[in-house]
Scaffold this motif. Structure first.
Motif, PDB file in Angstrom:
ATOM      1  N   THR A 171       2.399 -14.095   1.122  1.00  0.00           N
ATOM      2  CA  THR A 171       2.665 -14.168  -0.321  1.00  0.00           C
ATOM      3  C   THR A 171       2.485 -12.804  -0.975  1.00  0.00           C
ATOM      4  N   VAL A 172       1.859 -11.876  -0.239  1.00  0.00           N
ATOM      5  CA  VAL A 172       1.669 -10.504  -0.707  1.00  0.00           C
ATOM      6  C   VAL A 172       2.029  -9.569   0.430  1.00  0.00           C
ATOM      7  N   TYR A 173       2.815  -8.530   0.140  1.00  0.00           N
ATOM      8  CA  TYR A 173       3.083  -7.499   1.136  1.00  0.00           C
ATOM      9  C   TYR A 173       2.293  -6.260   0.761  1.00  0.00           C
ATOM     10  N   LEU A 174       1.468  -5.777   1.688  1.00  0.00           N
ATOM     11  CA  LEU A 174       0.661  -4.577   1.469  1.00  0.00           C
ATOM     12  C   LEU A 174       1.337  -3.403   2.149  1.00  0.00           C
ATOM     13  N   SER A 175       1.914  -2.533   1.342  1.00  0.00           N
ATOM     14  CA  SER A 175       2.609  -1.354   1.862  1.00  0.00           C
ATOM     15  C   SER A 175       1.641  -0.180   1.942  1.00  0.00           C
ATOM     16  N   GLY A 176       1.977   0.784   2.780  1.00  0.00           N
ATOM     17  CA  GLY A 176       1.228   2.032   2.793  1.00  0.00           C
ATOM     18  C   GLY A 176       1.525   2.828   1.532  1.00  0.00           C
ATOM     19  N   PRO A 177       0.767   3.903   1.269  1.00  0.00           N
ATOM     20  CA  PRO A 177       0.952   4.675   0.034  1.00  0.00           C
ATOM     21  C   PRO A 177       2.330   5.287  -0.108  1.00  0.00           C
ATOM     22  N   SER A 178       2.964   5.664   1.011  1.00  0.00           N
ATOM     23  CA  SER A 178       4.290   6.280   0.920  1.00  0.00           C
ATOM     24  C   SER A 178       5.345   5.273   0.474  1.00  0.00           C
ATOM     25  N   GLY A 179       5.030   3.982   0.593  1.00  0.00           N
ATOM     26  CA  GLY A 179       5.974   2.959   0.176  1.00  0.00           C
ATOM     27  C   GLY A 179       6.317   3.024  -1.294  1.00  0.00           C
ATOM     28  N   SER A 180       5.393   3.555  -2.097  1.00  0.00           N
ATOM     29  CA  SER A 180       5.644   3.650  -3.529  1.00  0.00           C
ATOM     30  C   SER A 180       6.805   4.591  -3.828  1.00  0.00           C
ATOM     31  N   ARG A 181       7.177   5.448  -2.850  1.00  0.00           N
ATOM     32  CA  ARG A 181       8.278   6.384  -3.043  1.00  0.00           C
ATOM     33  C   ARG A 181       9.606   5.842  -2.528  1.00  0.00           C
ATOM     34  N   TYR A 182       9.564   4.912  -1.561  1.00  0.00           N
ATOM     35  CA  TYR A 182      10.831   4.490  -0.950  1.00  0.00           C
ATOM     36  C   TYR A 182      11.067   2.990  -0.939  1.00  0.00           C
ATOM     37  N   LEU A 183      10.038   2.187  -1.164  1.00  0.00           N
ATOM     38  CA  LEU A 183      10.182   0.748  -0.977  1.00  0.00           C
ATOM     39  C   LEU A 183      10.956   0.109  -2.129  1.00  0.00           C
ATOM     40  N   ASN A 184      11.989  -0.642  -1.778  1.00  0.00           N
ATOM     41  CA  ASN A 184      12.712  -1.450  -2.751  1.00  0.00           C
ATOM     42  C   ASN A 184      12.035  -2.815  -2.797  1.00  0.00           C
ATOM     43  N   GLU A 185      11.444  -3.145  -3.937  1.00  0.00           N
ATOM     44  CA  GLU A 185      10.655  -4.368  -4.038  1.00  0.00           C
ATOM     45  C   GLU A 185      11.504  -5.616  -4.267  1.00  0.00           C
ATOM     46  N   GLU A 186      12.775  -5.444  -4.589  1.00  0.00           N
ATOM     47  CA  GLU A 186      13.605  -6.582  -4.968  1.00  0.00           C
ATOM     48  C   GLU A 186      13.676  -7.682  -3.903  1.00  0.00           C
ATOM     49  N   PRO A 187      13.888  -7.327  -2.592  1.00  0.00           N
ATOM     50  CA  PRO A 187      13.950  -8.403  -1.587  1.00  0.00           C
ATOM     51  C   PRO A 187      12.653  -9.210  -1.500  1.00  0.00           C
ATOM     52  N   PHE A 188      11.532  -8.576  -1.801  1.00  0.00           N
ATOM     53  CA  PHE A 188      10.245  -9.285  -1.787  1.00  0.00           C
ATOM     54  C   PHE A 188      10.129 -10.198  -3.001  1.00  0.00           C
ATOM     55  N   HIS A 189      10.427  -9.648  -4.170  1.00  0.00           N
ATOM     56  CA  HIS A 189      10.317 -10.443  -5.391  1.00  0.00           C
ATOM     57  C   HIS A 189      11.259 -11.636  -5.355  1.00  0.00           C
ATOM     58  N   ALA A 190      12.426 -11.464  -4.731  1.00  0.00           N
ATOM     59  CA  ALA A 190      13.385 -12.573  -4.633  1.00  0.00           C
ATOM     60  C   ALA A 190      12.820 -13.731  -3.824  1.00  0.00           C
ATOM     61  N   ARG A 191      11.828 -13.450  -2.990  1.00  0.00           N
ATOM     62  CA  ARG A 191      11.197 -14.474  -2.151  1.00  0.00           C
ATOM     63  C   ARG A 191       9.832 -14.881  -2.690  1.00  0.00           C
ATOM     64  N   GLY A 192       9.512 -14.420  -3.901  1.00  0.00           N
ATOM     65  CA  GLY A 192       8.230 -14.759  -4.499  1.00  0.00           C
ATOM     66  C   GLY A 192       7.060 -14.037  -3.876  1.00  0.00           C
ATOM     67  N   ILE A 193       7.331 -12.880  -3.245  1.00  0.00           N
ATOM     68  CA  ILE A 193       6.282 -12.102  -2.574  1.00  0.00           C
ATOM     69  C   ILE A 193       5.877 -10.917  -3.450  1.00  0.00           C
ATOM     70  N   GLU A 194       4.597 -10.821  -3.745  1.00  0.00           N
ATOM     71  CA  GLU A 194       4.063  -9.696  -4.518  1.00  0.00           C
ATOM     72  C   GLU A 194       3.960  -8.466  -3.620  1.00  0.00           C
ATOM     73  N   VAL A 195       4.188  -7.294  -4.173  1.00  0.00           N
ATOM     74  CA  VAL A 195       4.059  -6.046  -3.417  1.00  0.00           C
ATOM     75  C   VAL A 195       2.866  -5.263  -3.955  1.00  0.00           C
ATOM     76  N   ARG A 196       1.989  -4.866  -3.047  1.00  0.00           N
ATOM     77  CA  ARG A 196       0.853  -4.015  -3.399  1.00  0.00           C
ATOM     78  C   ARG A 196       0.893  -2.775  -2.516  1.00  0.00           C
ATOM     79  N   TYR A 197       0.131  -1.745  -2.919  1.00  0.00           N
ATOM     80  CA  TYR A 197       0.124  -0.490  -2.172  1.00  0.00           C
ATOM     81  C   TYR A 197      -1.308  -0.116  -1.801  1.00  0.00           C
ATOM     82  N   PHE A 198      -1.481   0.166  -0.520  1.00  0.00           N
ATOM     83  CA  PHE A 198      -2.784   0.610  -0.019  1.00  0.00           C
ATOM     84  C   PHE A 198      -2.889   2.128  -0.190  1.00  0.00           C
ATOM     85  N   ASN A 199      -4.002   2.587  -0.691  1.00  0.00           N
ATOM     86  CA  ASN A 199      -4.185   4.026  -0.907  1.00  0.00           C
ATOM     87  C   ASN A 199      -5.377   4.543  -0.108  1.00  0.00           C
ATOM     88  N   TRP A 200      -5.141   5.616   0.616  1.00  0.00           N
ATOM     89  CA  TRP A 200      -6.196   6.325   1.342  1.00  0.00           C
ATOM     90  C   TRP A 200      -6.544   7.539   0.490  1.00  0.00           C
TER      91      TRP A 200
END
Length: 219
Positions: A171-200
């Motif tokens: 229900t949640v996808y945890l992307s790496g920090p670089s995902g904030s620059r390239y990840l298209n969140e639309e396919p996730f949101h279309a499936r009701g999946i929240e996108v979060r970003y992990f930061n080091w």
């Protein structure tokens, strides 16, 4: 349910293992194309480094440079490089390194076999209890471009990642920090999946997570 994903790397870094710890499940990306580069851009699929800067590298068959990760062959017939890595870990970590040495010296023909065996040891030693899935088991398996300047080329790959997260119940996808620059969140949101970003934290050392086992040697 928080799901993350990462390439099935060699002795992954602290940031990778901490990202996995934060999740409930991890998709090990074993069918992604082996990353090809030079020097610092070579990636971490067949190498990583310790806190002292020493690189630990598993040689691979150069014919497999553009192959899926799970088809890349180890090119170390005499185990010379793996024995060198094993001795380095024994010097640095003592008996704590013994299970890792055992795996390093097994005659794995494919890099993915060795990498996954070491990841399982790290997960156990770091007490990270997550569900584990292989990309090759939950992906549709068709090939699409992984790198392109055209977003329309990349969209199918984004779609596949969202489909995999959905397939394992995320229900949640945890992307790496670089995902904030390239990840298209639309396919996730279309499936009701929240996108979060992990930061080091910037500037924080990030050697192989096997370094964290030093404390056990001291104990």
């Amino acid at each position: 349910m928080i799901v993350t994903a990462h390439q099935i790397n060699f002795l992954p870094g602290c940031s990778v293992m901490e990202k996995i710890r934060t999740a409930d499940a991890v998709i090990l990306l074993d069918t992604m194309q082996f990353p090809h580069g030079h020097g610092e851009k070579s990636g971490f699929t067949n190498r990583n480094r310790l806190a002292d800067g020493a690189w630990l590298t598993i040689p691979i068959d150069h014919q497999d440079i553009f192959a899926p990760i799970n088809r890349v062959r180890i090119a170390d017939p005499g185990h010379h490089c793996r024995r060198k890595i094993a001795k380095k870990l024994q010097r640095e970590l003592g008996a704590v390194a013994d299970p890792y040495v055992v795996e390093l010296l097994k005659p794995y023909p494919l890099l993915v076999g060795l990498n996954y065996a070491l990841i399982r040891l790290l997960l156990a030693d770091l007490r990270i209890g997550v569900e584990q899935y292989f990309e090759s088991h939950v992906d549709l398996g068709y090939s699409v471009p992984a790198w392109s300047e055209d977003e329309s080329d990349l969209l199918p790959a984004r779609e596949r990642l969202a489909m995999m997260v959905e397939a394992v119940g995320g229900t949640v996808y945890l992307s790496g920090p670089s995902g904030s620059r390239y990840l298209n969140e639309e396919p996730f949101h279309a499936r009701g999946i929240e996108v979060r970003y992990f930061n080091w934290p910037e500037g924080t050392p990030n050697p192989s997570a096997i370094e964290t086992l030093r404390e056990r040697r001291a104990a």
